[in-house]
Design a protein around this motif. Structure first.
Motif, PDB file in Angstrom:
ATOM      1  N   PRO A 145      50.601  39.505  38.169  1.00  0.00           N
ATOM      2  CA  PRO A 145      50.443  38.059  38.066  1.00  0.00           C
ATOM      3  C   PRO A 145      49.043  37.702  37.561  1.00  0.00           C
ATOM      4  O   PRO A 145      48.081  38.425  37.820  1.00  0.00           O
ATOM      5  N   PHE A 147      46.891  35.459  38.381  1.00  0.00           N
ATOM      6  CA  PHE A 147      45.811  35.204  39.332  1.00  0.00           C
ATOM      7  C   PHE A 147      45.239  36.509  39.886  1.00  0.00           C
ATOM      8  O   PHE A 147      44.053  36.633  40.136  1.00  0.00           O
ATOM      9  N   TYR A 148      46.104  37.517  40.002  1.00  0.00           N
ATOM     10  CA  TYR A 148      45.652  38.810  40.502  1.00  0.00           C
ATOM     11  C   TYR A 148      44.775  39.503  39.466  1.00  0.00           C
ATOM     12  O   TYR A 148      43.708  40.032  39.775  1.00  0.00           O
ATOM     13  N   LEU A 151      41.492  37.927  39.491  1.00  0.00           N
ATOM     14  CA  LEU A 151      40.685  38.347  40.634  1.00  0.00           C
ATOM     15  C   LEU A 151      40.086  39.727  40.420  1.00  0.00           C
ATOM     16  O   LEU A 151      38.926  39.967  40.750  1.00  0.00           O
ATOM     17  N   ILE A 152      40.894  40.630  39.848  1.00  0.00           N
ATOM     18  CA  ILE A 152      40.383  41.976  39.603  1.00  0.00           C
ATOM     19  C   ILE A 152      39.189  41.908  38.661  1.00  0.00           C
ATOM     20  O   ILE A 152      38.143  42.526  38.898  1.00  0.00           O
ATOM     21  N   ILE A 155      36.265  40.471  40.508  1.00  0.00           N
ATOM     22  CA  ILE A 155      35.664  41.402  41.467  1.00  0.00           C
ATOM     23  C   ILE A 155      34.868  42.471  40.744  1.00  0.00           C
ATOM     24  O   ILE A 155      33.756  42.821  41.140  1.00  0.00           O
ATOM     25  N   ALA A 159      31.610  39.724  39.937  1.00  0.00           N
ATOM     26  CA  ALA A 159      30.934  39.927  41.213  1.00  0.00           C
ATOM     27  C   ALA A 159      30.298  41.316  41.282  1.00  0.00           C
ATOM     28  O   ALA A 159      29.161  41.474  41.705  1.00  0.00           O
ATOM     29  N   GLY A 160      31.018  42.319  40.821  1.00  0.00           N
ATOM     30  CA  GLY A 160      30.542  43.686  40.949  1.00  0.00           C
ATOM     31  C   GLY A 160      29.402  44.000  39.989  1.00  0.00           C
ATOM     32  O   GLY A 160      28.277  44.282  40.398  1.00  0.00           O
TER      33      GLY A 160
ATOM     34  N   TYR B 231      49.563  31.736  46.253  1.00  0.00           N
ATOM     35  CA  TYR B 231      48.126  31.819  46.034  1.00  0.00           C
ATOM     36  C   TYR B 231      47.523  30.422  45.870  1.00  0.00           C
ATOM     37  O   TYR B 231      46.463  30.117  46.415  1.00  0.00           O
ATOM     38  N   GLY B 244      51.007  36.643  47.802  1.00  0.00           N
ATOM     39  CA  GLY B 244      50.088  35.711  47.156  1.00  0.00           C
ATOM     40  C   GLY B 244      49.142  35.074  48.151  1.00  0.00           C
ATOM     41  O   GLY B 244      47.946  34.894  47.885  1.00  0.00           O
ATOM     42  N   ILE B 247      46.460  37.450  49.139  1.00  0.00           N
ATOM     43  CA  ILE B 247      45.424  37.553  48.104  1.00  0.00           C
ATOM     44  C   ILE B 247      44.481  36.350  48.188  1.00  0.00           C
ATOM     45  O   ILE B 247      43.260  36.500  48.100  1.00  0.00           O
ATOM     46  N   LYS B 251      40.317  35.999  48.854  1.00  0.00           N
ATOM     47  CA  LYS B 251      39.455  35.554  47.757  1.00  0.00           C
ATOM     48  C   LYS B 251      38.035  35.216  48.237  1.00  0.00           C
ATOM     49  O   LYS B 251      37.066  35.499  47.549  1.00  0.00           O
ATOM     50  N   MET B 254      35.832  38.222  48.415  1.00  0.00           N
ATOM     51  CA  MET B 254      35.892  38.980  47.175  1.00  0.00           C
ATOM     52  C   MET B 254      34.732  39.961  47.039  1.00  0.00           C
ATOM     53  O   MET B 254      34.910  41.124  46.685  1.00  0.00           O
ATOM     54  N   THR B 255      33.533  39.476  47.356  1.00  0.00           N
ATOM     55  CA  THR B 255      32.361  40.329  47.141  1.00  0.00           C
ATOM     56  C   THR B 255      32.164  41.329  48.263  1.00  0.00           C
ATOM     57  O   THR B 255      31.618  42.405  48.055  1.00  0.00           O
ATOM     58  N   TRP B 258      36.777  43.683  49.012  1.00  0.00           N
ATOM     59  CA  TRP B 258      37.723  43.635  47.892  1.00  0.00           C
ATOM     60  C   TRP B 258      39.141  44.024  48.302  1.00  0.00           C
ATOM     61  O   TRP B 258      40.118  43.578  47.746  1.00  0.00           O
ATOM     62  N   SER B 261      42.206  41.551  48.913  1.00  0.00           N
ATOM     63  CA  SER B 261      43.027  41.005  47.827  1.00  0.00           C
ATOM     64  C   SER B 261      43.715  42.090  47.007  1.00  0.00           C
ATOM     65  O   SER B 261      44.848  41.919  46.554  1.00  0.00           O
ATOM     66  N   ILE B 262      42.991  43.183  46.801  1.00  0.00           N
ATOM     67  CA  ILE B 262      43.480  44.183  45.850  1.00  0.00           C
ATOM     68  C   ILE B 262      44.800  44.813  46.310  1.00  0.00           C
ATOM     69  O   ILE B 262      45.749  44.938  45.542  1.00  0.00           O
ATOM     70  N   PHE B 263      44.913  45.185  47.592  1.00  0.00           N
ATOM     71  CA  PHE B 263      46.130  45.889  48.022  1.00  0.00           C
ATOM     72  C   PHE B 263      47.391  45.014  48.014  1.00  0.00           C
ATOM     73  O   PHE B 263      48.431  45.460  47.544  1.00  0.00           O
ATOM     74  N   GLY B 265      47.962  42.674  46.052  1.00  0.00           N
ATOM     75  CA  GLY B 265      48.289  42.535  44.637  1.00  0.00           C
ATOM     76  C   GLY B 265      49.046  43.742  44.121  1.00  0.00           C
ATOM     77  O   GLY B 265      49.971  43.620  43.315  1.00  0.00           O
ATOM     78  N   MET B 266      48.663  44.922  44.594  1.00  0.00           N
ATOM     79  CA  MET B 266      49.360  46.132  44.164  1.00  0.00           C
ATOM     80  C   MET B 266      50.826  46.086  44.563  1.00  0.00           C
ATOM     81  O   MET B 266      51.697  46.585  43.854  1.00  0.00           O
TER      82      MET B 266
END
Ligand SMILES: Nc1ncnc2c1ncn2[C@@H]1O[C@H](COP(=O)(O)OP(=O)(O)OP(=O)(O)O)[C@@H](O)[C@H]1O
Ligand code: SF4
Ligand SMILES: [Mg+2]
Lengths: 313, 289, 325
Positions: A145, A147-148, A151-152, A155, A159-160, B231, B244, B247, B251, B254-255, B258, B261-263, B265-266
């Motif tokens: 999606p 939005f995901y 976000l990646i 991040i 951010a990273g 979301y 959603g 995630i 958010k 996020m910093t 991580w 949100s990441i898992f 989404g997977m």
């Protein structure tokens, strides 16, 4: 009929469609259950304030009276006032539309830059390891999606690594480009996956076409065969697809603008929904419908230029 | 995913003689898709059996823990196990896949049949409706409807259903029109069958396969759409574990975290891949006939 | 005299099938060679194999010596320069062989640019000449037309013009007239012969149709199921056919007037390229077949100085042809 006449005719054909969208939106907003005034002010609001708001929104008049004044509004391009921001909806939208157009424009260009080379590489190595890898990438990308994906990228790259800002659009055109790059890339990647998959198939079909063999038999160098005959022919279905994707692109923009806090029309849409600012939602839907219709028109025109056989049709 | 490369028509128009009909070969792609969908269904039906922890158990001494053996997906800001939450969320997202497509598929198929068979004014109106729906971006239309009805899962189903059936109907209408031109429909009429019998016993079964294929793809799309609305805060509402929503929860971290949100989404990506691979398999099966 | 093109033992393998299997022939400068055979006999594959135009899944073996150099062993860059320039080709279907989205003019000028370094206005002028040459009326105006705006005959002419752009020494013409009606067919054939004379070009003319061969070709090779059945001067083959298959072909097209018909007079169908009969490939359909015909493929043997056949009963065939005549 000349090309100008045809475009004019198509422009006229947009009118009834958009009018229908307008009617549909009116029906949706007025005829569904629930009192927007109560929803807006909460059920503990006083009767007086509810009445004032209803009057302001014109809900105290009969449905048919509302309908006619609404149609008049749409026809004269005045889409009413925002209930929460007290500015004309048209102004609100026009202020933010350029940002969204810039975002989607950048995304389209990026998507083509990503999709065309990858599709070419995959098609030329059909069935090979590279092709398989590209197709797997496409499969994953299609299932991701927007939005995901956004976000990646946020991040990792923003951010990273700190290469990009995490949101906003900055000031001035150059800064706009920089701030919008990551969101545009987000949109572009998801568009590119669809384009890539279809362009790859189109290319494979064209590569096997007799006229490509004939072009080879003429002794043209490979670059010319691919860059002229193969690409030009594969572009025809690609442009069609690009047109069909405009809806997803706009939908994606709505989401992306939320993820990256970009003040475009997509963000406005979401904000207005939470604020229950129906005039804005309504106006936006109509404006977006006009936009999509214009893109369809553009695609048809480009199509006619790319494929002479369609002129007659 | 490996198509049989050798089967590609290399010289246009060349007939390949002596090709025999064989049983469909089990290709790895669709098999993988089926396995993924099965796994998701198990998670949806018996999450308490699959998930290592309760999805709701707070642990204030173990908040925002990165992935570890004890918590493979880490923990969230309340110390809840994210893997368990992702597993429980499967139930909601599978529900989204089914409930957002069931009505459109059934109603759209029937409507498409009737419009295609009878034509006339209904067909004219339907074509206008299609023009309308392709003009307004799907997500925008759904969001607008949700805006009126108010955010929430049920309203999302209503919104998606109100629009989604049109795509099935359009597909079905096209198929029926193609079928109608074939002679057996005429033969049915000559034999004096009534229209319900011609439409539903003769035309529909021959026209249904593209709809089945589209249904699979549509489920994948609806999971993406449902999680997007989740979301945005327009779909499933926060206490509910939905991918959603999870995630979106992450958010803000996020910093720092991580993994929040990441898992989740997977899981969405996995579901999307599963359904579309399965859809490819169904498409291949159908094409063979 | 050394041959312009000499094909030796050409074979094309596609998967388990071998639709072209040991084809050999030679072509002298200025000569018109006809290749005749039923649909599926491997005519198009043979022509494409010579120019290395077959897709990767097709394995080609043997040799095709162009002025002594083997085309099949040439690196791609080198054979590319020969394509169109030394050896031009006309495809079977002008409808699918012309690029649908590009104007005819461009499809000619790109060859001119590639082979003769002609560009811009000079290339367009030459393109007009070429279209004139092949008899397309109003050539200048037609330059910007697209293939779909041409009639079938005009498309075929346009394709010939494209193939001639590089001024090749040899033209491979794959059924240039099959899709056309008789008058146009005649015009196109006469055009090819005229070009042969004017440009001193050699031609390999592929066709279904023995009638066409009689009026056009100096020599004939009869192809059946991927093999040469008989080859020789046109006159000799017509007077004394040396192969039962050739005789069958001749009997199935008795009159020039009927020449447009596909060959269908011989009962039965050609074998599947994946499952060829072990002996003579025509044996299952042959009324003259004897036991030996089914044993091993009969080799080509000479009947005259340039006349050869792969039929065990060439003498019987000649006798039957004489009786009929
Ligand atoms: N890519 C391919 N894969 C498998 N078989 C092929 C392929 N291309 C051609 N063939 C087979 O090779 C044989 C010869 O084909 P070819 O096109 O050379 O015939 P042809 O003599 O030109 O026939 P026609 O008169 O119909 O043009 C046919 O049996 C055809 O089915
Ligand atoms: S070799 Fe035998 S089978 Fe073959 S054509 Fe001659 S007579 Fe017939
Ligand atoms: Mg052929």
């Amino acid at each position: 009929m000349g090309i100008v006449g045809r475009i004019g005719l198509r422009l006229l054909q947009i009118v009834p469609t958009v009018a229908l969208v307008a009617v549909l939106m009116f029906a949706l907003m007025r005829l569904l259950p629930g009192d927007p005034a109560i929803q807006l002010l909460g059920d503990r609001a006083t009767d007086a304030s509810l009445a004032r708001l209803r009057h302001e929104m014109g809900f105290d008049r009969s449905v048919s009276a509302q309908f006619w004044s609404y149609l008049e509004h749409v026809a004269t391009l005045r889409l009413g006032d925002s209930i929460t921001m007290h500015v004309p909806v048209t102004r609100l939208i026009l202020d933010r539309l350029p940002i969204t157009l810039m975002l989607t424009g950048m995304a389209t260009v990026l998507a083509l830059l990503i999709a065309v080379p990858l599709a070419f590489v995959a098609a030329l190595r059909e069935g090979g390891a590279v092709d398989l890898a590209i197709r797997m990438l496409g499969q994953v990308g299609l299932s991701m999606p927007v939005f995901y994906l956004g976000l990646i990228l946020l991040i990792t790259l923003a951010a990273g690594l700190g290469w990009f800002p995490v949101g906003g659009i900055g000031g001035g055109f150059v800064e706009n480009l920089y701030y919008l790059f990551l969101p545009a890339l987000t949109l572009a990647l998801s568009l590119a996956m669809v384009l890539m998959r279809n362009l790859r198939e189109a290319l494979i079909e064209v590569l096997h076409a007799e006229f490509v063999q004939f072009a080879t038999a003429k002794g043209l160098r490979r670059r010319l065969v691919l860059g002229r005959h193969v690409l030009r022919n594969a572009l025809v279905p690609t442009v069609t697809l690009l047109g069909l994707q405009i809806g997803s692109l706009v939908g994606g923009a709505v989401i992306t603008e939320s993820v990256f806090a970009i003040p475009g029309v997509g963000r406005l849409m979401i904000d207005s929904i939470f604020a229950r600012d129906y005039a804005v939602v309504q106006g936006l839907t109509i404006v977006l419908a006009v936009l999509v219709s214009l893109v369809f028109l553009l695609v048809d025109t480009v199509q006619g230029l790319l494929d002479p056989r369609q002129e007659a049709a | 995913m490996s198509e049989v490369a050798a089967a590609a028509p290399a010289l246009a128009g060349a007939a390949t003689p002596g090709r025999t009909r064989r049983l469909p070969r089990l290709r790895p792609g669709p098999l993988l898709g089926a396995a993924i969908v099965l796994l998701l269904l198990v998670c949806a039906v018996a999450p308490d059996w699959v998930a290592p922890y309760s999805p709701l158990k707070f642990d204030y001494r173990g908040t925002l823990r990165p992935p570890s053996w004890a918590h493979p997906f880490g923990t969230d800001n309340f110390g809840r196990d994210i893997l368990s939450r992702v597993i429980w969320a499967t139930r909601i997202d599978m529900q989204i896949a089914i409930f957002s497509t069931l009505f459109p598929a059934v109603f759209g198929t029937v409507a498409g049949c009737l419009v295609g068979y009878f034509g006339g004014v209904a067909d004219l109106l339907f074509r206008r409706l299609v023009d309308l729906v392709v003009t307004v971006p799907f997500l925008v239309l759904v969001i607008a409807i949700v805006a009126v009805l108010g955010p929430g899962l049920v309203n999302m189903y209503v919104a998606v259903s109100a629009v989604g059936w049109i795509f099935y109907a359009r597909l079905m209408r096209g198929e029926i029109l193609a079928q109608k031109r074939r002679d057996y429909a005429a033969a049915g009429r000559v034999m004096g069958y009534g229209w319900p019998r011609i439409v539903f016993r003769h035309l529909l079964p021959n026209a249904i396969s593209p709809v089945l294929v589209f249904w699979m793809t549509d489920m994948a799309l609806c999971i993406l759409l449902g999680s997007s609305l989740g979301y945005l805060g327009l779909g499933a509402q926060p206490p509910t574990a939905e991918w959603g929503v999870l995630i979106a929860d992450g958010k803000n971290f996020m910093t720092t975290a991580w993994w929040m949100s990441i898992f989740p989404g997977m899981a969405i990506v996995l579901a999307g891949i599963g359904f579309s691979l399965l859809g490819d398999g169904v498409a291949a099966l159908v094409r063979r006939r | 005299m050394t041959s312009l093109l000499e094909v030796r033992d050409l074979a094309v393998q596609i998967g388990p099938a071998r639709p072209v299997d040991g084809v050999s022939f030679a072509l002298a400068r200025g000569e018109v060679l006809g290749i005749v055979g039923e649909s599926g006999s491997g005519k198009s594959l043979t022509l494409r194999a010579i120019l290395k135009l077959l897709p990767g899944i097709a394995r080609t073996s043997g040799a095709a010596l162009w002025q002594g150099r083997d085309l099949l062993a040439m690196p791609e860059a080198e054979i590319r320069r020969l394509r169109g320039r030394e050896i031009g080709m006309i495809f079977q279907e002008p409808m699918t062989a012309l690029d649908p989205v590009l104007p005819i003019g461009l499809q000619i000028t790109e060859s001119l640019g590639e082979h003769l370094a002609l560009h811009g206005a000079a290339a367009r002028r030459r393109a007009v000449e070429l279209l004139d040459l092949v008899g397309i009326p109003g050539a200048r105006r037609r330059l910007d037309s697209f293939p779909h705006e041409f009639s079938g005959g005009m498309r075929q002419r346009a394709m010939i013009a494209i193939a001639l752009a590089g001024e090749p020494k040899l033209l491979l013409a794959d059924e240039p007239t099959t899709a056309l009606d008789v008058t146009i067919q005649d015009q196109i054939l006469r055009l090819l012969l005229r070009l042969r004379d004017e440009l001193a070009m050699s031609v390999i003319l592929v066709t279904h149709d023995l009638g066409i061969v009689a009026g056009t070709c100096d020599r004939v090779a009869v192809l059946y199921a991927g093999r040469i059945m008989e080859t020789g001067p046109t006159g000799a083959i017509y007077r004394t056919p040396g192969h039962a298959y050739t005789l069958g072909l001749m009997r199935s097209v008795p009159h020039r007037a009927l020449a447009r018909q596909r060959l269908q007079g011989i009962p039965g169908v050609p074998p599947d390229p994946g499952r060829m009969p072990p002996g003579c490939r025509f044996a299952p359909r042959c009324t003259l077949a004897v036991a030996a015909c089914h044993q091993a493929p009969p080799p080509l043997r000479p009947l005259g100085p340039t006349h050869a056949t792969a039929c065990l009963r060439a003498e019987a065939v000649a006798g039957m042809a004489a009786v009929a005549a």
